[in-house]
Design a protein around this motif. Structure first.
Motif, short mmCIF file in Angstrom:
data_model
loop_
_atom_site.label_atom_id
_atom_site.label_comp_id
_atom_site.label_asym_id
_atom_site.label_seq_id
_atom_site.Cartn_x
_atom_site.Cartn_y
_atom_site.Cartn_z
N ILE A 1 -11.73 19.64 -25.58
CA ILE A 1 -11.60 18.40 -24.83
C ILE A 1 -10.48 18.41 -23.80
CG2 ILE A 1 -12.73 17.01 -26.59
CD1 ILE A 1 -10.12 16.01 -27.56
N ASN A 2 -9.38 19.12 -24.04
CA ASN A 2 -8.30 19.15 -23.05
C ASN A 2 -8.73 19.88 -21.78
OD1 ASN A 2 -5.65 19.54 -25.54
ND2 ASN A 2 -6.73 17.72 -24.85
N GLU A 3 -9.32 21.07 -21.96
CA GLU A 3 -9.75 21.81 -20.78
C GLU A 3 -10.94 21.13 -20.11
OE1 GLU A 3 -9.41 25.02 -17.97
OE2 GLU A 3 -8.08 23.92 -19.32
N ASP A 4 -11.74 20.40 -20.87
CA ASP A 4 -12.81 19.60 -20.26
C ASP A 4 -12.22 18.57 -19.30
OD1 ASP A 4 -14.75 20.94 -21.71
OD2 ASP A 4 -14.90 19.40 -23.26
N ASP A 5 -11.12 17.94 -19.72
CA ASP A 5 -10.45 16.98 -18.83
C ASP A 5 -9.95 17.67 -17.57
OD1 ASP A 5 -10.92 14.99 -20.67
OD2 ASP A 5 -8.85 14.85 -21.37
N GLY B 1 -17.05 16.64 -20.01
CA GLY B 1 -17.08 17.16 -21.36
C GLY B 1 -17.62 16.11 -22.30
N PRO B 2 -18.00 16.50 -23.50
CA PRO B 2 -18.59 15.53 -24.44
C PRO B 2 -17.63 14.43 -24.88
CG PRO B 2 -18.24 17.67 -25.50
CD PRO B 2 -18.01 17.87 -24.03
N ASN B 3 -16.32 14.63 -24.71
CA ASN B 3 -15.36 13.60 -25.09
C ASN B 3 -15.14 12.56 -23.99
OD1 ASN B 3 -13.21 12.58 -26.96
ND2 ASN B 3 -11.88 13.12 -25.26
N LYS C 1 0.85 -1.18 0.00
CA LYS C 1 0.00 0.00 0.00
C LYS C 1 0.89 1.24 0.00
CE LYS C 1 -4.44 -1.56 1.69
NZ LYS C 1 -5.61 -1.22 2.53
N PHE C 2 0.60 2.16 -0.92
CA PHE C 2 1.42 3.35 -1.11
C PHE C 2 0.94 4.49 -0.23
CE2 PHE C 2 2.25 0.80 -4.79
CZ PHE C 2 3.55 1.10 -5.17
N ASP C 3 1.85 5.42 0.04
CA ASP C 3 1.52 6.58 0.87
C ASP C 3 0.78 7.65 0.08
OD1 ASP C 3 3.00 5.88 3.40
OD2 ASP C 3 4.66 5.82 1.98
N LYS C 4 1.13 7.80 -1.21
CA LYS C 4 0.55 8.86 -2.02
C LYS C 4 0.46 8.40 -3.47
CE LYS C 4 2.62 12.37 0.99
NZ LYS C 4 3.59 13.48 1.13
N LEU C 5 -0.42 9.06 -4.21
CA LEU C 5 -0.62 8.75 -5.62
C LEU C 5 -0.54 10.03 -6.43
CD1 LEU C 5 -3.85 6.53 -5.28
CD2 LEU C 5 -1.47 5.74 -5.25
N THR C 6 -0.15 9.89 -7.70
CA THR C 6 -0.13 11.07 -8.56
C THR C 6 -0.38 10.66 -10.01
OG1 THR C 6 1.17 13.03 -9.18
CG2 THR C 6 2.39 10.98 -8.91
N SER C 7 -1.10 11.54 -10.72
CA SER C 7 -1.43 11.31 -12.13
C SER C 7 -1.45 12.64 -12.86
CB SER C 7 -2.81 10.66 -12.28
OG SER C 7 -2.86 9.38 -11.72
N HIS C 8 -1.35 12.56 -14.20
CA HIS C 8 -1.46 13.78 -15.00
C HIS C 8 -2.69 13.69 -15.90
CE1 HIS C 8 0.26 11.31 -18.15
NE2 HIS C 8 1.39 11.17 -17.47
N ASP C 9 -2.84 14.71 -16.74
CA ASP C 9 -4.11 14.92 -17.43
C ASP C 9 -4.34 14.04 -18.65
OD1 ASP C 9 -1.98 16.37 -18.46
OD2 ASP C 9 -3.19 17.99 -19.22
N ILE C 10 -3.47 13.09 -18.93
CA ILE C 10 -3.83 12.08 -19.93
C ILE C 10 -3.98 10.70 -19.29
CG2 ILE C 10 -3.05 13.26 -22.00
CD1 ILE C 10 -0.48 11.75 -21.90
#
Length: 763
Positions: free
Chosen positions: A113-117, A531-533, A67-76
Motif C-alpha cells: 500500500i505505501n508504494e501504491d500511494d 492500489g487496492p487500499n 491565493k498561494f504561489d506553490k503547494l506541497t504535500s507528502h505521501d500520507i
C-alpha cells in the motif's frame, strides 16, 4: 533570556522597541523629529502585512482571501487531497504542486500500500502537471527550502511544519481541504492575523544551536497562547548573527508555538543561500518599515540562551540541561506527574530509573528530519563526536540528513566517515522518527531527538498494548555531546573543541536524475495508478434542520493533540483509505470511541436509506419521546443523528485533516470544545462539514453517553445566529448555550452542504 511584552510595541528602524503605552506616540514623535505614524499606519509596515497584501484577492485587508504561489504535500496526505479534488472536477494543478515521499517511504507496513500511494502520486503528477520527489530523496520541507522557497512568496503545505520564513517565504501548514481549495481555484479565507515581533539580539555562545533557541521561545509562549494563530516576525540585530541553517532550524519549530505562520527579515546570508542553491533570482530583501507596529513582542537575548531540553510529553515542557542536571530528581518527579495526565494513568511511567551515579542515562539519540537534518547541525555534531565512540551499551545514534544533496556533501567532505566510525548510523532522508514510524526505542527507553515533537506515541510506543517509551527534544550538538559520553546527558557547552563550519556546496544532480518535473504541463492521457487500499470518500449528508447528537467521548486533558485524535505511526499507511483509517480514531485515547460512534451512525444511515432510525438504534426511542414532548414538529424528514466528542482544547500538533475526517466518516457531526488549539484543526472540522461548537468553561451540562438536541441548527447556520440554544436530553430538556465562532459565508455553506466535496458539487 526571553521577555514577553505585556502590550503591543513599535519597532523603530529595526533596532529600537517602544512599548505601546500611554506615552508611545510622544516617544515616537521625539524619536522621529515631530511626526509619527498612527498605530494603524505602522501596522501596515510589517513584513507580514506586505506579503499578505500582495497575495490577498479580496481588496479588504481585514478579511483576506489568499491565493498561494506553490503547494506541497507528502505521501500520507497527497492521496486524500487529490482524491477530494478529483471528486470536485480537478483537471490540472493550477500552481506548482510538489508531491514528496518522506513519511511512508520505507514501504514497510501493510504490504504494497505505501508504494501504491507513491505510484498514485507519480501518475497524478504526470496527469495534472506536478512535481514528484521519489522516496529517500528529501524530506518535504528541505526540498521546499532548496527548490521552492522564494522571497516574498507564499507556500501552502499539508504538513504542519510548513515554515520557510527564514528564507523570506511566508508558509503555512494546513489540512488537506485547504489545498483542495487552492487546486480548484478557490482561496484561503482568514481574518487578518495579528503579527508578533520576535526581536533577536546578541549572539549564541558556542554549543547553542537552533533547537535551543526554538525550545526557549516555545517554553515562553505556548501555555499562555501569546502567538496563537498569529504571524511571528523575526527582526532585530541578532538575526544577522545567525547563519541561514540556524535560522531555518529555529523557524521550523515555530509551529509548536501554535502560531499561524512566520517570516524573517532577510540579508546577505539568505542571498547567499539562494546563490548556493542556484536560484539567486528568488532572493528578495525584506525588512519592516522605518516604524512598524506589532501586536506583541518577544524579546530574545541569544547570548543568554543555554542548551535546552523539552522533557516528555510536549515541546513546551522545557528546561536548560544544566537546570535539569542540577535538580534531576525534582524535575523527574514533575515529569512523572505531567506524564500521568498525558497518559491518562494507563501505564506506569518514570525516568528515575535512568539515573546512574547522579546522571541521566538515555538509550537513544536521533538527529533527523526537517528540524535536525540540516547540513550545519550534522557537521557540528560530527565535530563534537570526532574521535569518540558511542559505546557498545544500549545507547544508539541515528542521523538522517534532510536531503540527498546534503547527504552527498557530507560524503564529499568526510563528515559521514567521522560519524560512522563512532558507531552512529547514517540513514536516508525520512520523517519517520518524528511521527513514530522509525527508530522506535525499546519499552521504557528514553530517546533524545533533534526533531519537532515529543507527544506520546510519536516515538512509536503503543500505550494500549502496555508499551511506553518517551522522547525529549534537544539540539543536535547536545545530542552529540551526550553520544560522546556514551549516553549520559551532556550539554554541548561542555565541548571545548572548535567547529569547522565547512562551506556547503549544493549539487542537484540527483534531483535532475530522479525527480519528475512536468514543468507545469499536464497530460490528460495518463491513467492514474490505483492500489487496492486507495478508496474514494464515502457519501456525506447535508446538515439537517435539527441535530440529535450523542456524546461518545469526553476528554478533559488541558490539550488534546491530533495524534490522540488519529494516531500517527503505522496507521499512516491507511490514510488513503478513509474507512480503514477511521477504525483507528481515538484508539490510543479512548478505544471505545469507534464502536460507540458506529452504533450511533446506524440511525443516520437508516435516515439516509429512508427507513426508521428508531429501529436501527432502539435507545433513540425514549430520547425522541422526550424531544417531541417539547418539540412535536421534530421528527421524520427534518433530523440528523450523529456523534460528537467533547475536548477542552483539541487540535494541537499536526495539520492532518484525518483528525476530523475520521470522525465524520464514523458519523460525527460536531466537536464541542472550550477552545480549539489551532486554526488548522478548526478548519479541518469545517471542511469536513462538522460543527466547531464552543462552550464556556465550567461544569458541563452533559456527560459521556448523553444525548444532545440542537434544534434549528441549519437555520442558525444560514442566518448567522450568534448563540445557539441546545438541550441535554434526560428526563426533560436542559438548555445550554453553544457558539460557532466566526465563520465565512463559504464556511457556512460547506457546513450546510455536509463537507467541502459536496460544496464543490453545488453546480
Amino acid at each position: 533570556m526571553i521577555q514577553l511584552y505585556d502590550t503591543g510595541a513599535y519597532l523603530v528602524n529595526g533596532t529600537e522597541i517602544i512599548p505601546d503605552t500611554g506615552d508611545a506616540q510622544a516617544a515616537l514623535k521625539s524619536k522621529l523629529g515631530g511626526q509619527a505614524p498612527t498605530k494603524e499606519e505602522a501596522a501596515r509596515n510589517t513584513i507580514a502585512y506586505g506579503i499578505l497584501k500582495e497575495h490577498n484577492t479580496s481588496g479588504n485587508m481585514e478579511k483576506l482571501t489568499v491565493k498561494f504561489d506553490k503547494l506541497t504535500s507528502h505521501d500520507i496526505t497527497f492521496v486524500g487531497i487529490i482524491q477530494t479534488a478529483r471528486a470536485s472536477g480537478l483537471e490540472k494543478f493550477p500552481v506548482p504542486y510538489v508531491l514528496t515521499n518522506c513519511h511512508n517511504s520505507l514501504c514497510a507496513v501493510g504490504g504494497t500500500i505505501n508504494e501504491d500511494d507513491h505510484m498514485f502520486g507519480l501518475t497524478c503528477a504526470k496527469k495534472y502537471g506536478g512535481v514528484y520527489v521519489p522516496p529517500h530523496q528529501a524530506v518535504i520541507h528541505q526540498f521546499a527550502r532548496e527548490m521552492l522557497a522564494g522571497g516574498g512568496k507564499m507556500i501552502l503545505g499539508s504538513d504542519s511544519h510548513t515554515r520557510y520564513g527564514a528564507l523570506g517565504t511566508m508558509a503555512m501548514g494546513e489540512g488537506g481541504p485547504e489545498l483542495v481549495k487552492q487546486l480548484l481555484g478557490q482561496t484561503y479565507d482568514i481574518t487578518m492575523p495579528g503579527v508578533v515581533g520576535v526581536y533577536l539580539t546578541g549572539e549564541p555562545i558556542p554549543g547553542v544551536g537552533p533547537q535551543d533557541v526554538a525550545l526557549a521561545i516555545i517554553g515562553a509562549v505556548f501555555a499562555n497562547g501569546y502567538v496563537k494563530n498569529k504571524v511571528m516576525e523575526f527582526v532585530g540585530p541578532g538575526v544577522e548573527k545567525l547563519s541561514a541553517d540556524f535560522r531555518i532550524g529555529v523557524d521550523v519549530m515555530t509551529t509548536e508555538t501554535t502560531c499561524l505562520s512566520s517570516i524573517w527579515k532577510t540579508d546577505d546570508a539568505i542571498r547567499e543561500f539562494y546563490e548556493i542553491h542556484k536560484r539567486p533570482e528568488e532572493y528578495k530583501e525584506l525588512a519592516p518599515g522605518a516604524v512598524a507596529y506589532y501586536d506583541g513582542m518577544v524579546y530574545v537575548d541569544l547570548g543568554k540562551i543555554r542548551p535546552m531540553i523539552a522533557m516528555p510529553f510536549h515541546p513546551s515542557n522545557t528546561y536548560t540541561i544544566d537546570e535539569l542536571n542540577a535538580n534531576l530528581m525534582d524535575i523527574l518527579d514533575d515529569v512523572e506527574k505531567k506524564a500521568q495526565v498525558s497518559l491518562d494513568g494507563k501505564v506506569p511511567f518514570t525516568l528515575k530509573d535512568k539515573v546512574r551515579d547522579g546522571r541521566l542515562y538515555v538509550e537513544q539519540g536521533i538527529i533527523a528530519g526537517c528540524a535536525g537534518g540540516g547540513f550545519e547541525n550534522i557537521c557540528d555534531a560530527a565535530d563534537i563526536l570526532k574521535g569518540a565512540s558511542i559505546g557498545a551499551d544500549a545507547f544508539t545514534l541515528s542521523v538522517y540528513p534532510a536531503s540527498t544533496p546534503i547527504y552527498m556533501e557530507l560524503a564529499k567532505n568526510g563528515t559521514l566517515a567521522t560519524l560512522i566510525e563512532t558507531g552512529a548510523i547514517v540513514k536516508t532522508a525520512f520523517c519517520g522518527p518524528c511521527f513514530g514510524a522509525g527508530d522506535t526505542p525499546a519499552n521504557n527507553a528514553f530517546s533524545i531527538r533533534h526533531s519537532t515533537r515529543n507527544f506520546p506515541n510519536r516515538e512509536g510506543s503503543k500505550i494500549q498494548n502496555g508499551q511506553i517509551s518517551s522522547v525529549a527534544l534537544m539540539d543536535a550538538r547536545s545530542i552529540a555531546a551526550t553520544a560522546a559520553n556514551k549516553g549520559y546527558l551532556t550539554a554541548a557547552t561542555e565541548y571545548a573543541g572548535s567547529y569547522r563550519k565547512p562551506q556547503y556546496h549544493f549539487d542537484k544532480t540527483i534531483y535532475d536524475n530522479r525527480v519528475f518535473d512536468s514543468k507545469g504541463v499536464a497530460d490528460p492521457n495518463v491513467e492514474i495508478q490505483f492500489g487496492p487500499n486507495i478508496k474514494d470518500w464515502p457519501q456525506m449528508s447535508p446538515l439537517a434542520e435539527n441535530l440529535i447528537l450523542k456524546v461518545v467521548s469526553e476528554i478533559h486533558d488541558p490539550v488534546t493533540t491530533t495524534d490522540e485524535l488519529i494516531p500517527s505511526g503505522e496507521t499512516s499507511s491507511y490514510r488513503s483509505n478513509p474507512l480503514g483509517l477511521a477504525e483507528f480514531t481515538l484508539s490510543r485515547k479512548d478505544p471505545a470511541y469507534v464502536g460507540k460512534a458506529k452504533e450511533v451512525q446506524k440511525a443516520q444511515k437508516a435516515i439516509e436509506a429512508g427507513t426508521c432510525p428508531l429501529e436501527a438504534l432502539p435507545e433513540l426511542k425514549p430520547v425522541m419521546e422526550t424531544i417531541q414532548a417539547q418539540y412535536p414538529e421534530i421528527g421524520k424528514g427534518n433530523i440528523g443523528v450523529g456523534s460528537t466528542i467533547f475536548a477542552v482544547k483539541p487540535g494541537d500538533g499536526s495539520a492532518r485533516e484525518q483528525a476530523a475526517s475520521c470522525q465524520k466518516v464514523l458519523g460525527g457531526w460536531a466537536n464541542i470544545a472550550n477552545e480549539y488549539a489551532t486554526k488548522r484543526y478548526r478548519s479541518n472540522l469545517i471542511n469536513w462539514g462538522m460543527l466547531p461548537f464552543l462552550i464556556q468553561e465550567g461544569e458541563l451540562p452533559f456527560a459521556n453517553g448523553s444525548y444532545i438536541l440542537v434544534p434549528g441548527i441549519k437555520s442558525a447556520v444560514e442566518n448567522k445566529v450568534p448563540e445557539i440554544t441546545a438541550y441535554a436530553v434526560g428526563e426533560g430538556l436542559t438548555p445550554f448555550t453553544l457558539t460557532l465562532g466566526e465563520l465565512t459565508d463559504d464556511e457556512r455553506e460547506i457546513i450546510l452542504k455536509g463537507c467541502l466535496i459536496n460544496y464543490n458539487r453545488r453546480g
